[in-house]
Design a protein around this motif. Structure first.
Motif, mmCIF file in Angstrom:
data_model
loop_
_atom_site.group_PDB
_atom_site.id
_atom_site.type_symbol
_atom_site.label_atom_id
_atom_site.label_comp_id
_atom_site.label_asym_id
_atom_site.label_seq_id
_atom_site.Cartn_x
_atom_site.Cartn_y
_atom_site.Cartn_z
ATOM 1 N N TYR A 187 -10.695 -0.470 -14.629
ATOM 2 C CA TYR A 187 -10.643 0.939 -15.016
ATOM 3 C C TYR A 187 -10.622 1.852 -13.793
ATOM 4 O O TYR A 187 -9.993 2.912 -13.806
ATOM 5 C CB TYR A 187 -11.830 1.282 -15.918
ATOM 6 N N ALA A 188 -11.296 1.428 -12.735
ATOM 7 C CA ALA A 188 -11.276 2.222 -11.504
ATOM 8 C C ALA A 188 -9.858 2.307 -10.960
ATOM 9 O O ALA A 188 -9.414 3.362 -10.487
ATOM 10 C CB ALA A 188 -12.215 1.607 -10.466
ATOM 11 N N ILE A 189 -9.134 1.182 -11.032
ATOM 12 C CA ILE A 189 -7.748 1.176 -10.555
ATOM 13 C C ILE A 189 -6.881 2.066 -11.434
ATOM 14 O O ILE A 189 -6.092 2.883 -10.951
ATOM 15 C CB ILE A 189 -7.209 -0.268 -10.540
ATOM 16 N N GLU A 190 -7.037 1.926 -12.754
ATOM 17 C CA GLU A 190 -6.241 2.733 -13.682
ATOM 18 C C GLU A 190 -6.478 4.225 -13.475
ATOM 19 O O GLU A 190 -5.528 5.022 -13.422
ATOM 20 C CB GLU A 190 -6.582 2.346 -15.119
ATOM 21 N N VAL A 239 -8.986 -3.270 5.603
ATOM 22 C CA VAL A 239 -7.754 -2.964 4.873
ATOM 23 C C VAL A 239 -7.713 -3.847 3.634
ATOM 24 O O VAL A 239 -7.609 -5.075 3.752
ATOM 25 C CB VAL A 239 -6.497 -3.218 5.737
ATOM 26 N N PRO A 240 -7.815 -3.276 2.424
ATOM 27 C CA PRO A 240 -7.823 -4.101 1.207
ATOM 28 C C PRO A 240 -6.462 -4.742 0.970
ATOM 29 O O PRO A 240 -5.458 -4.060 0.791
ATOM 30 C CB PRO A 240 -8.174 -3.104 0.102
ATOM 31 N N LEU A 241 -6.429 -6.062 0.959
ATOM 32 C CA LEU A 241 -5.168 -6.778 0.817
ATOM 33 C C LEU A 241 -4.644 -6.749 -0.616
ATOM 34 O O LEU A 241 -3.489 -7.121 -0.860
ATOM 35 C CB LEU A 241 -5.341 -8.226 1.280
ATOM 36 N N GLY A 242 -5.480 -6.319 -1.560
ATOM 37 C CA GLY A 242 -5.070 -6.294 -2.955
ATOM 38 C C GLY A 242 -4.348 -5.027 -3.365
ATOM 39 O O GLY A 242 -3.930 -4.913 -4.520
ATOM 40 N N GLN A 243 -4.173 -4.079 -2.453
ATOM 41 C CA GLN A 243 -3.486 -2.843 -2.817
ATOM 42 C C GLN A 243 -1.985 -3.077 -2.925
ATOM 43 O O GLN A 243 -1.475 -4.105 -2.490
ATOM 44 C CB GLN A 243 -3.787 -1.758 -1.788
ATOM 45 N N ALA A 264 1.519 -2.497 3.592
ATOM 46 C CA ALA A 264 2.330 -2.582 4.810
ATOM 47 C C ALA A 264 2.194 -1.323 5.659
ATOM 48 O O ALA A 264 2.038 -1.391 6.887
ATOM 49 C CB ALA A 264 3.795 -2.806 4.435
ATOM 50 N N ALA A 265 2.221 -0.153 4.989
ATOM 51 C CA ALA A 265 2.103 1.105 5.717
ATOM 52 C C ALA A 265 0.726 1.249 6.362
ATOM 53 O O ALA A 265 0.605 1.731 7.496
ATOM 54 C CB ALA A 265 2.362 2.275 4.773
#
Length: 349
Positions: free
Chosen positions: A152-155, A278-282, A288-289
């Motif tokens: 839900y936090a992502i949404e 850097v969260p790799l799950g984004q 990449a940016a």
């Protein structure tokens, strides 16, 4: 000396207070009105202000009459202060309005006197209290965990970004509230670990079972925190990272501010690599940016990894966009919306 009609009609003061301010902290005009009044009335026996008013020598009567009786009491120039209840005294105020509008009654002076005011951010206290009750009484909310709420936090974050990009101010306000709810919800769950720890540590017993329960309580309390800890952490971080505002350093340009921020952040984190944190799950373009930004900020000249395929092409595009100050995710979303519109046209809509 005969009283003038205005004086003879008296005065009714409706005293309002905020439940978000500690009881007893009233404005000076409020205390003056309370001490000068001929009568002070309050219909709410459990009103939080009553103990403090009585301690200050204010005699409070536990009733509020109907509007006509209150007007009659003021006859002769007397002043009556009505301490409003938390829900308001709608029946009384409607009755006074009806009498005033009738033109058949000599009305006393009517005054609404705020005795305490909400400070900026005071409604956040309401959110915390509402969340406490929902967590305790709602069958769904009471069973939620950090892991279960993560999606839900992502949404909500994506919905917030969409509201920003669409420029919808009403939607932006609502989505900010939904994101804030996630913060308060997670903090409320985390606080229960603290309560469990305290309970475990307070248990007494000389048996093996009691000792085991105590150890479990300690584990439950480990790492627990509350919404106040969350707020305190971000306050400390903001102050530390803005020495040009809260300290002796100066910053006259946005670039100066960014330099302060990055320097203090590096001091706080003490990272061994610019890739840490850097969260790799984004999303891929954003990832990449972000990596490109970290490398460029550290002055690293990193060649693109050798490889073929669309992934490496997208990586190159994302890094190019970052160097030019373009958010590749936002750029792609904008282009995708244009494509969506083209699809609608092709469908004849």
């Amino acid at each position: 000396m005969n009283a003038t009609p205005e004086t003879a009609a008296g005065r009714i003061v409706l005293l309002t207070t905020s439940h978000r301010v500690a009881p007893g902290l009233l404005a000076w005009p409020a205390w003056q009105a309370l001490h000068a009044a001929d009568r002070v009335l309050c219909a709410q026996a459990a009103h939080p202000q009553l103990p403090y008013l009585r301690e200050a020598g204010v005699l409070v009567e536990q009733e509020v009459p109907v509007a006509r009786e209150l007007v009659d009491w003021c006859d002769g120039g007397r002043t009556v202060v009505v301490v409003a209840t938390g829900e308001g005294d709608r029946k009384l105020t409607d009755g006074l309005a009806t009498l005033a509008g009738s033109g058949r009654v000599t009305m006393p002076e009517l005054e609404l006197l705020p005795a305490s005011y909400d400070l900026p951010g005071a409604r956040l206290l309401d959110l915390v209290q509402v969340m406490d009750r929902i967590r305790a009484e709602c069958p769904w909310s009471s069973r939620q965990t950090h892991e279960g709420l993560a999606k839900y936090a992502i949404e909500e974050a994506y919905e917030l970004v969409e509201a920003i990009e669409q420029g919808d101010r009403d939607e932006l306000r609502e989505e900010l509230g939904d994101v804030l709810l996630q913060v308060v919800f997670h903090a409320r769950i985390a606080e229960e670990g603290l309560a469990g720890g305290e309970a475990g540590l307070q248990e007494e017993g000389d048996g093996e079972e009691e000792e085991e329960e105590g150890r479990e309580g300690e584990e439950a309390g480990a790492g627990a925190f509350s919404i106040d800890d969350v707020a305190a952490g971000i306050v400390d971080k903001l102050i530390h990272r803005h020495p040009h505002v809260f300290g002796d350093e100066t910053a006259s340009t946005p670039e100066d501010v960014k330099a302060h921020w990055m320097r203090t952040k590096a001091e706080e984190k003490q990272r061994d690599s610019v890739t840490e944190g850097v969260p790799l799950g984004q999303p891929g373009l954003a990832l990449a940016a972000k990596l490109g930004s970290r490398a460029r900020g550290a002055g690293l000249d990193v060649p693109l990894p050798a490889g073929e395929g669309i992934g490496y092409q997208l990586l190159a595009l994302a890094l190019s966009a970052e160097r030019e100050g373009v958010d590749p995710e936002a750029a792609l979303r904008s282009a995708a919306r244009a494509y969506r519109d083209a699809i609608l046209v092709a469908e004849g809509r």
